[in-house]
Design a protein around this motif. Sequence first.
Motif, PDB file in Angstrom:
ATOM      1  N   THR A  39       0.852  -1.180   0.000  1.00 27.13           N
ATOM      2  CA  THR A  39       0.000   0.000   0.000  1.00 27.13           C
ATOM      3  C   THR A  39       0.889   1.232   0.000  1.00 27.13           C
ATOM      4  OG1 THR A  39      -1.730  -1.142   1.240  1.00 27.13           O
ATOM      5  CG2 THR A  39      -1.793   1.254   1.264  1.00 27.13           C
ATOM      6  N   TYR A  40       0.639   2.134  -0.932  1.00 30.06           N
ATOM      7  CA  TYR A  40       1.346   3.405  -1.019  1.00 30.06           C
ATOM      8  C   TYR A  40       0.361   4.518  -0.665  1.00 30.06           C
ATOM      9  CZ  TYR A  40       4.690   0.662  -3.732  1.00 30.06           C
ATOM     10  OH  TYR A  40       5.589  -0.287  -4.148  1.00 30.06           O
ATOM     11  N   ASP A  41       0.754   5.400   0.251  1.00 28.41           N
ATOM     12  CA  ASP A  41      -0.117   6.486   0.695  1.00 28.41           C
ATOM     13  C   ASP A  41       0.542   7.842   0.536  1.00 28.41           C
ATOM     14  OD1 ASP A  41      -2.361   5.059   1.569  1.00 28.41           O
ATOM     15  OD2 ASP A  41      -1.533   4.755   3.564  1.00 28.41           O
ATOM     16  N   LYS A  42      -0.276   8.824   0.196  1.00 29.11           N
ATOM     17  CA  LYS A  42       0.150  10.222   0.211  1.00 29.11           C
ATOM     18  C   LYS A  42      -0.843  10.962   1.102  1.00 29.11           C
ATOM     19  CE  LYS A  42       0.958  14.333  -2.582  1.00 29.11           C
ATOM     20  NZ  LYS A  42       2.220  14.746  -2.059  1.00 29.11           N
ATOM     21  N   LYS A  43      -0.335  11.551   2.170  1.00 27.02           N
ATOM     22  CA  LYS A  43      -1.155  12.266   3.143  1.00 27.02           C
ATOM     23  C   LYS A  43      -1.202  13.745   2.779  1.00 27.02           C
ATOM     24  CE  LYS A  43      -1.184  13.301   8.112  1.00 27.02           C
ATOM     25  NZ  LYS A  43      -0.465  13.067   9.368  1.00 27.02           N
ATOM     26  N   THR A  44      -2.408  14.315   2.803  1.00 25.43           N
ATOM     27  CA  THR A  44      -2.598  15.740   2.559  1.00 25.43           C
ATOM     28  C   THR A  44      -3.469  16.297   3.675  1.00 25.43           C
ATOM     29  OG1 THR A  44      -2.511  15.358   0.170  1.00 25.43           O
ATOM     30  CG2 THR A  44      -3.400  17.460   0.908  1.00 25.43           C
ATOM     31  N   VAL A  45      -2.984  17.352   4.322  1.00 27.06           N
ATOM     32  CA  VAL A  45      -3.725  17.994   5.399  1.00 27.06           C
ATOM     33  C   VAL A  45      -4.132  19.392   4.936  1.00 27.06           C
ATOM     34  CG1 VAL A  45      -3.674  18.763   7.796  1.00 27.06           C
ATOM     35  CG2 VAL A  45      -2.431  16.698   7.127  1.00 27.06           C
ATOM     36  N   LEU A  53      -4.409   9.696  -0.329  1.00 21.54           N
ATOM     37  CA  LEU A  53      -4.476   9.069  -1.643  1.00 21.54           C
ATOM     38  C   LEU A  53      -3.773   7.730  -1.480  1.00 21.54           C
ATOM     39  CD1 LEU A  53      -5.042   9.012  -4.671  1.00 21.54           C
ATOM     40  CD2 LEU A  53      -2.850  10.201  -5.007  1.00 21.54           C
ATOM     41  N   ARG A  54      -4.429   6.665  -1.847  1.00 22.34           N
ATOM     42  CA  ARG A  54      -3.903   5.317  -1.610  1.00 22.34           C
ATOM     43  C   ARG A  54      -3.879   4.511  -2.909  1.00 22.34           C
ATOM     44  NH1 ARG A  54      -5.553   2.167   3.667  1.00 22.34           N
ATOM     45  NH2 ARG A  54      -3.767   3.408   4.303  1.00 22.34           N
ATOM     46  N   VAL A  55      -2.706   3.935  -3.185  1.00 28.72           N
ATOM     47  CA  VAL A  55      -2.555   3.027  -4.319  1.00 28.72           C
ATOM     48  C   VAL A  55      -2.108   1.685  -3.742  1.00 28.72           C
ATOM     49  CG1 VAL A  55      -1.386   2.548  -6.494  1.00 28.72           C
ATOM     50  CG2 VAL A  55      -1.911   4.918  -5.865  1.00 28.72           C
ATOM     51  N   GLN A  56      -2.938   0.674  -3.947  1.00 32.47           N
ATOM     52  CA  GLN A  56      -2.645  -0.653  -3.427  1.00 32.47           C
ATOM     53  C   GLN A  56      -2.242  -1.586  -4.566  1.00 32.47           C
ATOM     54  OE1 GLN A  56      -6.598  -0.920  -1.656  1.00 32.47           O
ATOM     55  NE2 GLN A  56      -5.595  -1.196   0.324  1.00 32.47           N
ATOM     56  N   GLY A  57      -1.579  -2.663  -4.188  1.00 29.20           N
ATOM     57  CA  GLY A  57      -1.213  -3.670  -5.160  1.00 29.20           C
ATOM     58  C   GLY A  57      -1.088  -5.018  -4.484  1.00 29.20           C
ATOM     59  N   HIS A  58      -1.156  -6.063  -5.286  1.00 31.30           N
ATOM     60  CA  HIS A  58      -0.956  -7.402  -4.742  1.00 31.30           C
ATOM     61  C   HIS A  58       0.101  -8.110  -5.583  1.00 31.30           C
ATOM     62  CE1 HIS A  58      -3.343  -9.349  -7.938  1.00 31.30           C
ATOM     63  NE2 HIS A  58      -4.117  -8.288  -7.841  1.00 31.30           N
ATOM     64  N   LEU A  78      -9.228   7.505  -2.641  1.00 34.70           N
ATOM     65  CA  LEU A  78      -9.040   8.719  -1.863  1.00 34.70           C
ATOM     66  C   LEU A  78      -9.930   8.583  -0.635  1.00 34.70           C
ATOM     67  CD1 LEU A  78      -7.749  11.538  -1.659  1.00 34.70           C
ATOM     68  CD2 LEU A  78      -9.767  12.436  -2.834  1.00 34.70           C
ATOM     69  N   GLY A  79      -9.338   8.790   0.539  1.00 36.46           N
ATOM     70  CA  GLY A  79     -10.097   8.651   1.774  1.00 36.46           C
ATOM     71  C   GLY A  79      -9.878   9.817   2.704  1.00 36.46           C
ATOM     72  N   LYS A  80     -10.809   9.996   3.611  1.00 36.23           N
ATOM     73  CA  LYS A  80     -10.714  11.040   4.633  1.00 36.23           C
ATOM     74  C   LYS A  80     -10.510  10.372   5.983  1.00 36.23           C
ATOM     75  CE  LYS A  80     -12.926  15.097   6.570  1.00 36.23           C
ATOM     76  NZ  LYS A  80     -14.087  15.991   6.549  1.00 36.23           N
ATOM     77  N   LEU A 107      -1.840  10.841 -10.109  1.00 35.59           N
ATOM     78  CA  LEU A 107      -2.042   9.490 -10.640  1.00 35.59           C
ATOM     79  C   LEU A 107      -1.660   9.411 -12.115  1.00 35.59           C
ATOM     80  CD1 LEU A 107      -5.376   8.596  -8.836  1.00 35.59           C
ATOM     81  CD2 LEU A 107      -3.111   7.610  -8.389  1.00 35.59           C
ATOM     82  N   ASN A 108      -1.963  10.450 -12.868  1.00 39.45           N
ATOM     83  CA  ASN A 108      -1.561  10.474 -14.278  1.00 39.45           C
ATOM     84  C   ASN A 108      -0.048  10.477 -14.413  1.00 39.45           C
ATOM     85  OD1 ASN A 108      -4.134  10.417 -15.426  1.00 39.45           O
ATOM     86  ND2 ASN A 108      -4.352  12.632 -15.298  1.00 39.45           N
ATOM     87  N   GLU A 109       0.638  11.232 -13.558  1.00 36.69           N
ATOM     88  CA  GLU A 109       2.099  11.278 -13.586  1.00 36.69           C
ATOM     89  C   GLU A 109       2.695   9.919 -13.220  1.00 36.69           C
ATOM     90  OE1 GLU A 109       3.065  14.450 -10.896  1.00 36.69           O
ATOM     91  OE2 GLU A 109       2.345  16.004 -12.287  1.00 36.69           O
ATOM     92  N   VAL A 110       2.157   9.301 -12.179  1.00 34.15           N
ATOM     93  CA  VAL A 110       2.641   7.985 -11.745  1.00 34.15           C
ATOM     94  C   VAL A 110       2.424   6.966 -12.853  1.00 34.15           C
ATOM     95  CG1 VAL A 110       2.157   6.067 -10.165  1.00 34.15           C
ATOM     96  CG2 VAL A 110       2.428   8.379  -9.265  1.00 34.15           C
ATOM     97  N   LYS A 111       1.249   6.973 -13.452  1.00 32.06           N
ATOM     98  CA  LYS A 111       0.944   6.025 -14.529  1.00 32.06           C
ATOM     99  C   LYS A 111       1.943   6.170 -15.673  1.00 32.06           C
ATOM    100  CE  LYS A 111      -2.454   4.732 -17.929  1.00 32.06           C
ATOM    101  NZ  LYS A 111      -2.787   5.481 -19.100  1.00 32.06           N
ATOM    102  N   ALA A 112       2.215   7.405 -16.074  1.00 35.45           N
ATOM    103  CA  ALA A 112       3.157   7.639 -17.182  1.00 35.45           C
ATOM    104  C   ALA A 112       4.543   7.091 -16.857  1.00 35.45           C
ATOM    105  CB  ALA A 112       3.221   9.133 -17.486  1.00 35.45           C
TER     106      ALA A 112
END
Length: 119
Positions: A39-45, A53-58, A78-80, A107-112
Amino acid sequence: MKFENTGIENLKADLNRLDEVMLEHGLVREGQWDYERVTYDKKTVVKEGTFYLRVQGHVHEGDVGAHKAIIQLMTPLLGKHYYPHGVEYGEGEQFPKAIVSQSEKLLNEVKAEVEKFAI
């Protein structure tokens, strides 16, 4: 909130390269993994609250603990955060438009970047 049809959910990539790209974009794995999932997370306050913002993978193949794995990414979320209960992703949640826009851009940048070495 799910970010449907980003294309990220179709990508498989080497764990080590994935860790590098995600970290470059502020998505941190830290201790959020087991031998079959990451699980990759980016925290924004912001004044409206704390958002993740969470990107998960298996694991498609290999072992996360051995740092030798191919990861199948999943639909980003995206979660609160609500203290002390945790993060809510439900459809009834309200997300600031600026946070949603920033997340989509990221997400677009990461995908690219990931597409360059995806399997």
